[in-house]
Design an enzyme around this catalytic site. Structure first.
Site, short mmCIF file in Angstrom:
data_model
loop_
_atom_site.label_atom_id
_atom_site.label_comp_id
_atom_site.label_asym_id
_atom_site.label_seq_id
_atom_site.Cartn_x
_atom_site.Cartn_y
_atom_site.Cartn_z
N GLY A 137 0.77 -1.24 0.00
CA GLY A 137 0.00 0.00 0.00
C GLY A 137 0.80 1.29 0.00
N GLN A 138 2.14 1.19 -0.10
CA GLN A 138 2.93 2.42 -0.13
C GLN A 138 2.51 3.27 -1.31
OE1 GLN A 138 4.71 1.51 3.23
NE2 GLN A 138 5.15 3.40 2.16
N LYS A 139 2.62 4.58 -1.13
CA LYS A 139 2.17 5.52 -2.15
C LYS A 139 2.76 5.20 -3.52
CE LYS A 139 1.22 10.13 -1.08
NZ LYS A 139 1.85 11.24 -0.37
N HIS A 181 8.38 8.51 5.35
CA HIS A 181 8.01 9.16 4.09
C HIS A 181 8.46 10.61 4.11
CE1 HIS A 181 4.29 6.27 4.04
NE2 HIS A 181 5.43 5.64 3.83
#
Lengths: 198, 349
Positions: free
Chosen positions: A69-71, B257
């Site tokens: 599900g990582q971007k 991130h």
């Protein structure tokens, strides 16, 4: 229309279902799949790519596709849409900040033509974390009219049953695009199984 | 028999329908195909980046501009307040250059990739040398940090970009435990007896965060020039947007991130991942407080797995080392950080 019903009939005979697990990163997709399969969940790295698990449930064979599900890799989700019978959208109920992202990604997914005809299960995961949103709130946020609020805890023994029941429900009920069940913890299982048999 | 008949009539009815549907589908397919063709032809008429020579000329252009900026630094050295933004700008253009290499790496010959990566790392090294030469390094220490950061703010502020014009979430967060919207403070949390659920650390500038005890899930968002020391997290940690920070964190899963120029001291059971990061460095966990061993054991994090160095970069799915992260050289690591005396610190605040 004619073709679709024929395919559906064949499927019914095969009793083999393709289930796609998607959701934002950190929502617990891989953990759920391994937990259902009775595997060790103590060391799980974020998924680079995807995993496939085949689980037998009563007379059904469930092929579960657990996609990372990582971007960066969300754009590859669409490669897995073809012939999906059930879509499991996993939500991290404790991640309040990204609920909007979560809704946006789900909305995008539901626009997909290739997914129409698949049932949708929204799984409100991480209910055991203090401060997590209740399944009802997740349903509200997802903008989906929940058929019923079902509960499921990750550490709950009846998870396999619940999960499989929810996914194979498509076979029993007439197939609606976006028939939604929201799962949380096991309290209303009876209510749901009653729903299945009608 | 009856059944057969019925089926046939249904089929007859459906045939017409199916015909119409098929027609429609065919049309839409043609439409799609023509659109695809169009989009292809437009992309190919654009100045293609898919060529080695255009990449090389662009690369050398950027490189010489960075070099000239670097040589300008000496003349700026009289004014230290200008020096830092100047270096930050250079560092940004170096990372842009790196990005360019990464984007082009799929069509470049491997020799060019290697040589351009080497150029990039050379540029980085000379920037590091220059900045350590011209900006005296601060010694690592707790007490000075809080005060120093307050003093520093004058010079820190001008470089701070306006907060990303992010859309405010429509969902109003309930009062979940956390540290939010602070500048230049030491924030201490102790969760010795009661295990806490999810904890949020967000929108901090020049702060130091110390959390003693176990928490279930940790969310970190928009931190700048902060130090974050956290006891074991039994679930996962999600970090988004951090710049110039130091983290000492332990957890089962760690996702990072959008971090820039930050150091991570990790203990983690699985492989940590980075996405959209740049200049992040990794080292083993270095935190200590009274009773941390027990907490680590309770969280199944007492054993060093060595995974702090097994970082997966989702923006760099190749066999060669990602340019976005590196291992923090041993001589640059901080020693064991002891946050036992947080109680006394709390009183000070």
């Amino acid at each position: 229309m004619g073709l679709l019903s024929i395919i559906r009939k064949i499927k019914k005979k095969e009793k083999e279902m393709r289930i796609l697990m998607v959701g934002l990163d950190n929502s617990g997709k891989t953990t759920i799949v391994l937990k259902i399969n009775g595997e060790d969940t103590s060391v799980i790295s974020p998924t680079l790519g995807f995993n496939i698990k085949t689980i037998a449930y009563q007379k059904y064979t469930l092929n579960i596709w657990d996609v990372g599900g990582q971007k960066t890799i969300r754009s590859y989700w669409r490669n897995y849409f073809e012939q999906t019978d059930g879509l499991v959208w996993v939500v991290d109920s404790s991640d309040l900040r990204r609920l909007d992202d979560c809704k946006m990604e789900l909305d995008n997914l539901l626009k997909e033509e290739r997914l129409s005809g698949a049932s949708l299960l929204i799984l409100a995961n991480k209910q055991d974390i203090k401060g997590a949103l209740a399944p009802e709130e997740i349903a509200k946020n997802s903008g989906q009219q929940a058929a019923t609020a079902l509960l499921l805890r990750c550490d709950c023994a009846s998870m396999t049953l619940l999960f499989a029941a929810a996914m194979t429900a498509t076979v029993y009920s007439t197939l609606h695009a976006n028939s939604v069940a929201v799962m949380g913890s096991a309290a209303t299982l009876h209510h749901y199984s009653a729903l299945l048999t009608t | 028999m009856d059944d057969e008949m019925e089926k046939e009539t249904i089929l007859d009815n459906k045939e017409a329908e199916a015909e119409a549907a098929l027609q429609k589908k065919h049309l839409s397919m043609l439409d799609r195909l023509s659109k695809r063709q169009q989009s292809r032809s437009t992309t190919s008429t654009e100045p293609s980046t898919d060529s080695t020579s255009s990449f090389l000329s662009r690369f050398s252009q950027l490189k010489s501009s960075i070099e000239s900026h670097l040589s300008d630094s000496q003349s700026l050295s009289s004014d230290p307040s200008q020096l830092k933004p100047h270096f930050d700008k250079i560092s940004e253009s170096i990372s842009d250059l790196e990005k360019l290499v990464a984007q082009s790496s799929y069509f470049l010959p491997s020799y060019d990739v290697r040589s351009s990566l080497k150029t990039v790392s050379d540029l980085k090294r000379s920037l590091d040398c220059l900045s350590s030469e011209l900006i005296p390094k601060k010694k690592f220490s707790f007490k000075n940090k809080a005060k120093a950061s307050k003093k520093d703010q004058g010079s820190v502020l001008p470089e701070s970009k306006p907060v990303r014009d992010s859309v405010q979430p429509s969902y109003v967060a309930r009062d979940s435990p956390g540290f939010r919207n602070k500048t230049g403070e030491v924030l201490v949390g102790e969760f010795k007896e009661s295990e806490i659920g999810e904890f949020t650390i967000s929108d901090l500038d020049s702060c130091e965060v110390r959390i003693i005890g176990c928490i279930r899930a940790l969310f970190i968002h928009r931190l700048k020039n902060c130090r974050v020391y956290v006891g074991p997290v039994t679930g996962s940690i999600l970090i988004e947007e951090a710049e110039g920070c130091v983290f000492a964190i332990a957890s089962h899963q760690i996702r990072i991130h959008g971090a820039r120029r930050s150091d991570f001291y990790l203990r983690v059971r699985s492989r940590p991942i980075v996405e959209d990061c740049n200049g992040v460095r990794f080292a083993p966990y270095c935190l200590s407080y009274r009773g941390i061993e027990e907490d680590l054991r309770g969280a199944d994090l007492d054993a060093e797995t060595g995974n702090w160095a097994n970082v997966d970069d989702f923006r760099w799915l190749r066999a060669v080392q990602s340019p976005n992260w590196s291992i923090l050289p041993e001589n640059e690591r901080v020693g064991i950080v002891d946050i036992s005396n947080s109680e006394s610190m709390k009183e000070e605040i």
